[in-house]
Write an enzyme that holds these catalytic residues in place. Structure first.
Site: not given
Ligand code: NOJ
Length: 543
Positions: A21, A23, A25, A29, A98, A199, A241, A315-316
């Site tokens: 970050d 700024n 918040d 960013d 993405d 995605d 993906e 990130h999942d």
């Molecule tokens: C896969 C993404 O990696 C995930 O973070 C997202 O919630 C779902 N697709 C829906 O876009």
């Protein structure tokens, strides 16, 4: 196979909300990413996969897009984005966007129009169906719990959402929808991006009425059209993906002759610690032998009809060091072990932000601490099904997506140097010892191990192009493989276990030529009497 840039590079994934970050918040960013480009250059990566930065109401942190040609307010402006592309380029780093086009946000103008009336010109951009016996059209379920169908009072029909109800699925059977997607892709390609991470791309050929979601019959036709109409004219990388991919399916996507994608993310190894036929929250211990077999199958089966993506994290997913390693006393050793094991395989490695410093999961003790929609929905649903609060929290702490989304730990100043404000998701309390500054200062750190692995890939064609052989006749927890290329032979050994392991493979001989190791005292290897410490890993040159 042709010598494409993305075959020799290493990709770094940024989750912008949690990166840096500037700024105050509490939300990362684009200027924060620009500020940290020198750090990424020092690591040695050649591309950044940028999780979504487009305009979004953030029901799913940017994976719900309301304008594909604009930037999310919290992240900055299009001028910042253009600068990021330029500044990254100046450091030899490409920006991979993405591409989230299975669905949009319910605030996208297409959906706002679509839900207005049955004869609206945008009606058919989404998937609308009549109720059946006063109920949802069929039993399709959302990944984020509950039915995938949402009733809309306005017109008395249901629309499909395979994710949250604020992420309506686009109707790819409509040629206008596909044209819109090609146009927005070309908008970004013209800006000079380095490609796309796509995605849940395996869902776009769905046939909802037959409850077919993944790998629908027209999927590959759509991707070939996409290739021709968009990125086929550019020297870019594309990675899909694809949760359901087998090697056979992966070849359909990534055989260069078929003109579809560069590679896909397969998830077979990732799914190994979940109970058969259940979902991600139903845990079982990792079967280590299976991990060896699955990763090796992918190493050998794609041949020259495909290209692997190599990853433990995104990130999942939970942090690998917490998931299958040791995030306590042997954190550094086990994090380096997973790095060495993966980065000396064939394919394009991906590093998720913070992995290179061994960031760990961040457990919660109450659902009020969770931010992720998937986690929160699942919690409510499972409580309703009678699961205990403790069991649900145990699943969340093992697999919940917030584990990977806590802010990047830059230094030991307040909020880990991520923000001067209040972070949108709490900083992992271990940031005082686990942070970038400490890693940069210590030549034996996890960061320097990753840096060395990237440099090895760049300097040694054997890492990029060498053949792969799994050595089978060793204990389950020992992952031992051999790479060979133009007269050179490397052996890579990794103990995926908290206990020591020994093995004897006399045919590999011995070597005093250590290429990389995670224990400082490793000065060679005698394969006739091999001994590895807990989570030990090394690579040696043979012959
Ligand atoms: C896969 C993404 O990696 C995930 O973070 C997202 O919630 C779902 N697709 C829906 O876009």
């Amino acid at each position: 196979m042709s010598d494409k840039w993305w075959k020799t590079t290493v990709v770094y994934q940024i989750y912008p909300r949690s990166f840096q970050d500037t700024n105050g918040d509490g939300i990362g960013d684009l200027r924060g990413i620009i500020r940290r480009l020198d750090y990424l250059q020092e690591l040695g990566i050649g591309a950044i996969w940028l999780s979504p930065v487009y305009k979004s109401p953030n029901d799913d942190n940017g994976y719900d897009i309301s304008d594909y040609r604009d930037i999310m307010d919290e992240f900055g402006t299009m001028a910042d984005m253009d600068e990021l592309i330029r500044e990254a380029d100046a450091r030899g780093i490409k920006i991979v966007m993405d591409l989230v086009v299975n669905h949009t946000s319910d605030e996208h103008p297409w959906f706002i129009e679509s839900r207005k009336s049955k004869d609206n010109p945008y009606r058919d951009y989404y998937i609308w169906r009549d109720p059946v016996n006063g109920d949802a059209p069929n039993g399709l379920r959302s990944t984020f719990s509950g039915s995938a169908w949402e009733f809309d009072e306005e017109t008395g029909q249901y629309y499909l959402h395979l994710f949250s109800k604020r992420q309506p699925d686009l109707n790819w059977e409509n040629p206008n929808v596909r044209q819109e997607v090609w146009d927005l892709m070309n908008f970004w390609l013209e800006k000079g991006v380095g490609g796309f991470r796509m995605d849940v791309i395996d869902l776009v050929g769905k046939i909802p009425d037959q409850e077919i979601t993944g790998n629908g019959p027209k999927l590959h036709e759509y991707l070939q059209d996409m290739h021709r109409e968009t990125f086929g004219r550019y020297d870019v990388m594309t990675v899909g993906e694809t949760w359901g991919a087998t090697p056979e399916i992966a070849k359909l996507y990534s055989n260069p002759e078929r003109k579809e994608l560069s590679m896909v993310f397969q998830f077979e190894h990732i799914l190994l610690d979940q109970q058969e036929g259940k979902d991600k929250w139903d845990l079982k211990p990792l079967p280590v032998g299976e991990l060896k077999r699955v990763l090796s199958k992918w190493q050998t089966e794609l041949g020259d009809q495909g290209w692997n993506s190599l990853f433990w994290n995104n990130h999942d997913l939970p942090r690998i060091v917490s998931r299958w390693g040791d995030d306590g006393g042997l954190r550094v050793e086990s994090a380096k072990m997973f790095a060495i094991l993966l980065h000396l395989m064939k394919g394009t490695p991906y590093i998720y932000q913070g992995e290179e410093i061994g960031m760990t999961n961040c457990p919660i003790s109450d659902i009020s601490e969770a931010q992720d929609i998937e986690t929160i929905n699942m919690y409510r649903e499972r409580l309703g099904w009678g699961y205990s609060r403790e069991d649900i929290l145990a699943s969340i702490n093992a697999k919940g997506r917030d584990n990977a989304r806590t802010p990047m730990q830059w230094d030991d100043t307040p909020n880990a140097g991520f923000t001067t404000g209040t972070p949108w998701l709490r900083v992992n309390p271990n940031y005082k010892s686990i942070n970038v500054a400490a890693n940069l200062a210590d030549p034996d750190s996890i960061f320097h191990c990753y840096r060395k692995l990237i440099a090895l890939r760049q300097a040694n064609p054997i890492v990029v192009w060498g053949s792969y052989e799994l050595v089978e006749d060793v204990p389950e927890q020992l992952f031992l493989y051999v790479r060979r290329h133009e007269g050179r032979t490397w052996a890579v050994a990794a103990n995926i276990g908290a206990t020591p392991v020994s093995a004897s493979v006399p045919r590999l001989g011995r070597s005093d030529n250590v290429i990389i190791a995670n224990y400082g005292d490793r000065d060679g290897a005698d394969f006739a009497a091999l001994e590895l410490k807990p989570y030990e890993a090394f690579a040696v040159e043979l012959g």
